[in-house]
Write a protein that holds these residues in place. Structure first.
Motif, short mmCIF file in Angstrom:
data_model
loop_
_atom_site.label_atom_id
_atom_site.label_comp_id
_atom_site.label_asym_id
_atom_site.label_seq_id
_atom_site.Cartn_x
_atom_site.Cartn_y
_atom_site.Cartn_z
N HIS A 69 0.83 -1.21 0.00
CA HIS A 69 0.00 0.00 0.00
C HIS A 69 0.87 1.26 0.00
N VAL A 70 2.00 1.20 0.70
CA VAL A 70 2.92 2.34 0.72
C VAL A 70 3.61 2.48 -0.64
N ALA A 71 4.08 1.37 -1.18
CA ALA A 71 4.74 1.41 -2.49
C ALA A 71 3.79 1.92 -3.57
N PHE A 72 2.54 1.48 -3.50
CA PHE A 72 1.54 1.89 -4.48
C PHE A 72 1.29 3.39 -4.38
N PHE A 73 1.14 3.90 -3.17
CA PHE A 73 0.88 5.32 -2.96
C PHE A 73 2.08 6.16 -3.38
N TRP A 74 3.27 5.74 -2.98
CA TRP A 74 4.47 6.49 -3.35
C TRP A 74 4.65 6.56 -4.86
N SER A 270 -4.91 3.17 -2.49
CA SER A 270 -3.76 2.32 -2.19
C SER A 270 -4.14 1.17 -1.25
N PHE A 271 -4.92 1.47 -0.21
CA PHE A 271 -5.33 0.43 0.73
C PHE A 271 -6.24 -0.59 0.04
N LEU A 272 -7.17 -0.13 -0.77
CA LEU A 272 -8.11 -1.04 -1.42
C LEU A 272 -7.42 -1.87 -2.50
#
Length: 311
Positions: A69-74, A270-272
């Motif tokens: 989720h962090v990698a996706f958001f970043w 990102s979480f979903l």
């Protein structure tokens, strides 16, 4: 198909995903770097990622160990070059995550009024930078019933939390005889701009449409598999779905706030996305994983082209 599922597993739960994404992010930020204040944006992005990890760890939103989720958001934030320039409103997602963290802590808690107080306090603090953030209050109040935190004490605690930052702002404005500082957030809050999409560049709308379309797909999948989660986790994730949809409607009604609200929407996305790709292994999700991968790479290439085209 097995190769796609294997790739999906390696990307979403592998240890190399985050370091690789960090390298890509640094490269993308270097390409768009314009002034030293941009380092502030990078620092805020890093802090946001840390808070996302803390939120997931504390409330077990994803039933497996992952930082996808962090990698996706970043990666999303790094590929949207027009969001890189430092603005004080970049702190809004941080205040929003802190507010959500304390709100989640109020679930069936004997100390719910205290948690609601701090949740609304962070929301109000963020509204000093971006007054329309207070429009999320009705959504929080609606979910207080689902969190079994709805009571007179909790409501009063929430109101006190909302009032606290503005009480300090009033004191500062009164002492320095600049009451316009105190009135400004309320003026911005009640000033509903005429809906106009022409003020937003086409490349920004293109990026938003791509990420919002992906979000809708993740929400549809979550609704199909929500029953597999524990009741507590299901309520947490339903709140994330609710805030994501709320933000989407907010952007459509007030598009001039796109640059501030978009990162808030991407938090939910990102979480979903992580919930879909880490917990489900089937043909449909495998295909959607590839679609997501291709869409993000295409969006990055498009934004790079627009960046150099306009330079």
């Amino acid at each position: 198909m097995n190769d796609i599922i294997r790739l999906q597993t390696q990307v979403t739960t592998g240890r190399l995903t985050l370091p690789v994404v960090v390298l890509f992010c640094l490269l993308l930020w270097a390409v768009s770097f314009q002034q030293w204040s941009d380092w502030g944006s990078i620092g805020i992005l890093a802090l946001t990622g840390y808070l996302m990890i803390e939120l997931n760890t504390a409330f077990s939103l994803i039933r497996t160990r992952t930082v996808f989720h962090v990698a996706f958001f970043w990666y999303l934030m790094s590929s949207l070059f027009y969001l890189h320039a430092f603005e004080w409103t970049h702190f809004v997602p941080i205040f929003f995550i802190l507010s959500v963290y304390k709100f989640f802590a109020s679930y069936e808690s004997s100390e719910a009024p205290s948690h609601v107080f701090h949740s609304f306090l962070f929301l109000a603090a963020g509204s000093l930078l971006f007054p329309p953030l207070l429009y999320y209050i009705p959504l929080f109040l609606c979910y207080m019933a689902s969190f079994r935190a709805l009571s007179i004490k909790s409501i009063l605690g929430g109101l006190l939390g909302l009032a606290t930052p503005y009480w300090f702002l009033f004191g500062h404005a009164f002492w320095h005889e600049e009451m316009s500082l105190f009135y400004h957030p309320f003026q911005e809050l009640i000033h509903f701009h005429t809906i106009s999409y022409s003020t937003i560049p086409i490349h920004e709308w293109t990026g938003w449409i791509v990420t919002t379309t992906l979000l809708i797909g993740y929400i549809m999948h979550y609704l199909q598999v929500a029953y597999q989660n524990k009741n507590r986790t299901r309520i947490y994730l339903s709140f994330i779905v609710g805030t994501s949809l709320w933000t989407t409607v907010f952007i459509l009604l007030q598009p001039q706030h796109l640059s501030v609200l978009w990162p808030v929407q991407l938090l939910g996305t990102s979480f979903l996305a992580t919930h879909s790709f880490t917990l489900t292994r089937n043909r449909m999700i495998g295909i959607y994983f590839i679609i997501t991968f291709v869409a993000l790479i295409t969006l990055t290439c498009f934004n790079l082209w627009m960046l150099f085209y306009n330079s």
